[in-house]
Write an enzyme that holds these catalytic residues in place. Structure first.
Site, PDB file in Angstrom:
ATOM      1  N   ASP A  81     -21.716   7.964 -11.597  1.00 45.56           N
ATOM      2  CA  ASP A  81     -22.943   8.660 -11.201  1.00 45.56           C
ATOM      3  C   ASP A  81     -23.863   8.820 -12.408  1.00 45.56           C
ATOM      4  O   ASP A  81     -25.060   8.527 -12.337  1.00 45.56           O
ATOM      5  CB  ASP A  81     -22.580  10.020 -10.593  1.00 45.56           C
ATOM      6  CG  ASP A  81     -23.798  10.844 -10.241  1.00 45.56           C
ATOM      7  OD1 ASP A  81     -24.658  10.368  -9.484  1.00 45.56           O
ATOM      8  OD2 ASP A  81     -23.880  11.995 -10.734  1.00 45.56           O
ATOM      9  N   GLU A 125     -20.002   4.390  -7.032  1.00 46.46           N
ATOM     10  CA  GLU A 125     -20.093   5.079  -8.328  1.00 46.46           C
ATOM     11  C   GLU A 125     -18.827   4.845  -9.147  1.00 46.46           C
ATOM     12  O   GLU A 125     -18.901   4.597 -10.359  1.00 46.46           O
ATOM     13  CB  GLU A 125     -20.323   6.573  -8.122  1.00 46.46           C
ATOM     14  CG  GLU A 125     -21.701   6.903  -7.614  1.00 46.46           C
ATOM     15  CD  GLU A 125     -21.848   8.351  -7.165  1.00 46.46           C
ATOM     16  OE1 GLU A 125     -22.999   8.787  -7.022  1.00 46.46           O
ATOM     17  OE2 GLU A 125     -20.821   9.048  -6.952  1.00 46.46           O
TER      18      GLU A 125
END
Length: 157
Positions: free
Chosen positions: A57, A129
């Site tokens: 992320d 992610e």
């Protein structure tokens, strides 16, 4: 979409699709392993994707902000708005779906299978992610940014 572990596809296909070959294939395996699977399989506590998703992320955000600045944006508000438009659950889920990422993830067989969690945008976004986080650990920021470019996330900056 979801396959049993025995019928799970070769994760090497993911490497081909993202244009990145892992030096440490254990990172790829970890990026494709859900916490529920590790608990059910009795794997070590660090064998699942959660930490990689958190890292991924952050890496995605940095790569997108760098791309936005490289395209000439200098106003903080404009940079933030552009990043928010590019990095969201819907966009990350779409990228994960384009990769057919759910077919390569080791899902928990009990709760996750019953709930079909791979249909959740949030869950697929986390899987993407984790993959980006694994690429970062394996090859650094340049490798991760290259994957994001090839997936089209930063090409539309």
């Amino acid at each position: 979409m979801r396959q049993s572990d025995a019928g799970r596809r070769d994760p090497g296909v993911i490497e081909e699709r993202i244009g990145y070959a892992f030096r440490d294939r254990a990172l790829l395996t970890r990026a494709l392993t859900r916490l529920a699977y590790t608990l059910e399989a009795g794997l070590p506590a660090d064998a699942h994707m959660d930490a990689l998703a958190t890292l991924g992320d952050a890496v995605i955000n940095v790569a997108v902000v760098e791309a936005v600045i490289a395209k000439g944006a200098h106003d903080k508000g404009a940079i933030t708005n552009r990043k928010m438009n590019l990095v969201n659950m819907t966009r990350l889920r779409a990228l994960a779906e384009d990769l057919a990422l759910a077919d390569y993830v080791r899902w928990g067989g009990k709760g996750e299978a019953a709930q079909k969690v791979w249909t959740s945008g949030r869950v697929l976004a986390e899987c993407l992610e984790a993959l980006v986080g694994a690429v970062y650990l394996d090859g650094g920021m340049e490798a991760a940014a290259g994957v994001l470019r090839r997936l089209g996330l930063t090409e539309s900056v």
